[in-house]
Design an enzyme around this catalytic site. Sequence first.
Site, PDB file in Angstrom:
ATOM      1  N   VAL A  11       9.657  11.149   6.583  1.00 52.95           N
ATOM      2  CA  VAL A  11      10.907  11.094   7.357  1.00 52.95           C
ATOM      3  C   VAL A  11      12.110  11.414   6.473  1.00 52.95           C
ATOM      4  CG1 VAL A  11      12.472   9.493   8.525  1.00 52.95           C
ATOM      5  CG2 VAL A  11      10.077   9.566   9.156  1.00 52.95           C
ATOM      6  N   PHE A 150      12.372  10.021  15.814  1.00 53.59           N
ATOM      7  CA  PHE A 150      11.308  10.322  16.780  1.00 53.59           C
ATOM      8  C   PHE A 150      10.512  11.573  16.413  1.00 53.59           C
ATOM      9  CE2 PHE A 150      14.587   7.887  18.956  1.00 53.59           C
ATOM     10  CZ  PHE A 150      13.840   6.876  19.547  1.00 53.59           C
ATOM     11  N   CYS A 261       2.244   5.796  12.390  1.00 58.29           N
ATOM     12  CA  CYS A 261       3.219   5.224  13.331  1.00 58.29           C
ATOM     13  C   CYS A 261       2.598   4.438  14.484  1.00 58.29           C
ATOM     14  CB  CYS A 261       4.117   6.327  13.865  1.00 58.29           C
ATOM     15  SG  CYS A 261       5.217   6.959  12.591  1.00 58.29           S
ATOM     16  N   LYS A 264       0.739   1.070  13.578  1.00 55.62           N
ATOM     17  CA  LYS A 264       1.596   0.004  13.028  1.00 55.62           C
ATOM     18  C   LYS A 264       2.698  -0.389  14.012  1.00 55.62           C
ATOM     19  CE  LYS A 264       5.156   2.208  10.260  1.00 55.62           C
ATOM     20  NZ  LYS A 264       6.224   1.872  11.187  1.00 55.62           N
TER      21      LYS A 264
HETATM   22  P1  NAD Z   1       6.418   7.341   3.546  1.00 55.60           P
HETATM   23  O1  NAD Z   1       5.499   6.294   3.076  1.00 55.60           O
HETATM   24  O2  NAD Z   1       5.950   8.754   3.650  1.00 55.60           O
HETATM   25  O3  NAD Z   1       7.730   7.354   2.634  1.00 55.60           O
HETATM   26  C1  NAD Z   1       8.406   6.224   2.218  1.00 55.60           C
HETATM   27  C2  NAD Z   1       9.052   6.529   0.878  1.00 55.60           C
HETATM   28  O4  NAD Z   1       9.878   5.433   0.518  1.00 55.60           O
HETATM   29  C3  NAD Z   1       8.053   6.713  -0.278  1.00 55.60           C
HETATM   30  O5  NAD Z   1       8.280   7.967  -0.892  1.00 55.60           O
HETATM   31  C4  NAD Z   1       8.353   5.557  -1.211  1.00 55.60           C
HETATM   32  O6  NAD Z   1       8.162   5.888  -2.573  1.00 55.60           O
HETATM   33  C5  NAD Z   1       9.815   5.302  -0.906  1.00 55.60           C
HETATM   34  N1  NAD Z   1      10.283   3.977  -1.305  1.00 55.60           N
HETATM   35  C6  NAD Z   1       9.701   2.766  -1.155  1.00 55.60           C
HETATM   36  N2  NAD Z   1      10.472   1.807  -1.674  1.00 55.60           N
HETATM   37  C7  NAD Z   1      11.592   2.398  -2.160  1.00 55.60           C
HETATM   38  C8  NAD Z   1      12.760   1.940  -2.793  1.00 55.60           C
HETATM   39  N3  NAD Z   1      12.945   0.650  -3.047  1.00 55.60           N
HETATM   40  N4  NAD Z   1      13.700   2.839  -3.147  1.00 55.60           N
HETATM   41  C9  NAD Z   1      13.519   4.143  -2.889  1.00 55.60           C
HETATM   42  N5  NAD Z   1      12.431   4.650  -2.284  1.00 55.60           N
HETATM   43  C10 NAD Z   1      11.478   3.783  -1.925  1.00 55.60           C
HETATM   44  O7  NAD Z   1       6.958   6.830   4.958  1.00 55.60           O
HETATM   45  P2  NAD Z   1       7.407   7.720   6.218  1.00 55.60           P
HETATM   46  O8  NAD Z   1       6.213   8.199   6.954  1.00 55.60           O
HETATM   47  O9  NAD Z   1       8.447   8.681   5.808  1.00 55.60           O
HETATM   48  O10 NAD Z   1       8.087   6.588   7.119  1.00 55.60           O
HETATM   49  C11 NAD Z   1       9.316   5.993   6.792  1.00 55.60           C
HETATM   50  C12 NAD Z   1       9.795   5.179   7.981  1.00 55.60           C
HETATM   51  O11 NAD Z   1      10.032   6.055   9.103  1.00 55.60           O
HETATM   52  C13 NAD Z   1       8.786   4.155   8.489  1.00 55.60           C
HETATM   53  O12 NAD Z   1       9.471   3.038   8.964  1.00 55.60           O
HETATM   54  C14 NAD Z   1       8.109   4.880   9.640  1.00 55.60           C
HETATM   55  O13 NAD Z   1       7.595   4.000  10.596  1.00 55.60           O
HETATM   56  C15 NAD Z   1       9.243   5.668  10.218  1.00 55.60           C
HETATM   57  N6  NAD Z   1       8.857   6.867  10.961  1.00 55.60           N
HETATM   58  C16 NAD Z   1       7.858   7.671  10.467  1.00 55.60           C
HETATM   59  C17 NAD Z   1       7.518   8.832  11.160  1.00 55.60           C
HETATM   60  C18 NAD Z   1       6.433   9.748  10.659  1.00 55.60           C
HETATM   61  O14 NAD Z   1       6.026  10.643  11.399  1.00 55.60           O
HETATM   62  N7  NAD Z   1       5.924   9.575   9.446  1.00 55.60           N
HETATM   63  C19 NAD Z   1       8.191   9.173  12.351  1.00 55.60           C
HETATM   64  C20 NAD Z   1       9.209   8.330  12.810  1.00 55.60           C
HETATM   65  C21 NAD Z   1       9.533   7.180  12.099  1.00 55.60           C
END
Ligand code: NAD
Length: 461
Positions: A11, A150, A261, A264
């Site tokens: 994201v 989204f 997503c 969880k």
């Molecule tokens: P991800 O695991 O791919 O990325 C999260 C990133 O955050 C990682 O690179 C991690 O190293 C970093 N991180 C963790 N702690 C940190 C800190 N203290 N400082 C800086 N960076 C830090 O996760 P994602 O799939 O991108 O999802 C992120 C959020 O968005 C979640 O809440 C998820 O539910 C939501 N979301 C995801 C999607 C999707 O398709 N993946 C879609 C909509 C919403």
Amino acid sequence: MNIAVVGTGYVGLVAGTCFAEMGNRVICCDANQEKIDALNKGIIPIYEPGLADLVKRNAEEKRLFFTTDLKRAVQESQIIFIAVGTPSKNGGDVDMSFVHGVARDIGRFLNDEKVVVDKSTVPVGTAHRVRDIIAKETKHKFHVVSNPEFMKEGAAIEDFMKPDRVVIGVDDDNAAETMKELYAPFVRTGNPVIVMDTRSAEMTKYAANAMLAARVTFMNEIANLCERLGADVDSVRVGIGSDRRIGPSFLFPGIGYGGSCFPKDVQGVLQMARDAKYDAKITRAVHDVNEAQKFILFSKVLAHFGKGKTSLQLVSQNAKASKKDKLEARPTLEGRRFAIWGLAFKPRTDDMREAPSLSIIRRLLEHGARVAAFDPEAMPNAKQAFGDALHCGHTPYDVLEDADALLVLTEWNEFRNPDFDRIKKLLKAPVIFDGRNLYSPARMKQEGFVYHSIGRPTVRK
Ligand code: NAD
């Protein structure tokens, strides 16, 4: 505008890059040094169509920066997005430690009035909690906004650039105006920017994902029923999808939803319901039915190959009561070899988080089978999960040789029109278990395959 995005995962990286593409100056910040080093060298740590080119262009044009220095990211930006992970803990509760930790650090580094935006999917009430955490650390003025995301992995750039809607939860008019200004270039075709309170915005994200998960799960249940009653779920799907009240999308049955997503976020709704002392029966059923669905294809494999062959296995009835452990005869797949096409939880991504393939491969290995798999993007992630227990091939056909059957687990386009003669020649016997209904049963009959799919009559020779 000057923007910071904290968390450079699926994201954060997409959002940050797309904001830069619209002319903003964006600092993407992540705690993972390796990831930031890779990005600074132009290496994209995830697979998302179109992302690599966009990152490269914006980095070259000095609008997109990558750093682990949160202080710099916060102090040089007017809007700070929190886009870190919110995974499920054991037991299903949402792990908020990353969001809370980042909020604390943002508070510590604030040097001016800023807007802090929750982009991560977070339980209702988080914006207020984040506000309290930041307020404890700073005397500077700030606003907390909820702006759930989204986007769909595999089409994330397109979704972000042309969103169906942008949801903004705010308690402050000025922050609402700043967010509307930021998103204006993304909604030029008139799609709505919907402004609401922060709690409703947070709930909107969970409700959307739980609704989609329920829809897929309901179709899986109908598919299972079709099999038992001799109906064909493909016809039923078209029959109901043409009703305008229902519509055709998200009606494809399969081997259960996965990804980072839906599983969880369904668990997240259950946690919020537990906390509110409400029995969310439908959501709980969605979770339970989906867990069972992940094993539907494996049960078909076992019914086909495991008959008559059993092994004595130690079966623990209760982890705490070892006295109740007993030896039980179980069907085995010892000596069998299976080819798998598709590991990612869906096509056009390398993401294997909660992918049904993980559950199926684990079961096959536990039952003594050997497994060889091909996926266009997810094999490195699969290797991390299974190590040498999983053999991976360079092409889809590499993994077929001497396999007892082919299992199709992800609907990548390149699996839709394969060379069936070649498949037949390479497999020990022409048997396909199709978890995504990619092939027509009539064609499979014509080609001489035994063909198992989801919610449709099995083709036998
Ligand atoms: P991800 O695991 O791919 O990325 C999260 C990133 O955050 C990682 O690179 C991690 O190293 C970093 N991180 C963790 N702690 C940190 C800190 N203290 N400082 C800086 N960076 C830090 O996760 P994602 O799939 O991108 O999802 C992120 C959020 O968005 C979640 O809440 C998820 O539910 C939501 N979301 C995801 C999607 C999707 O398709 N993946 C879609 C909509 C919403």
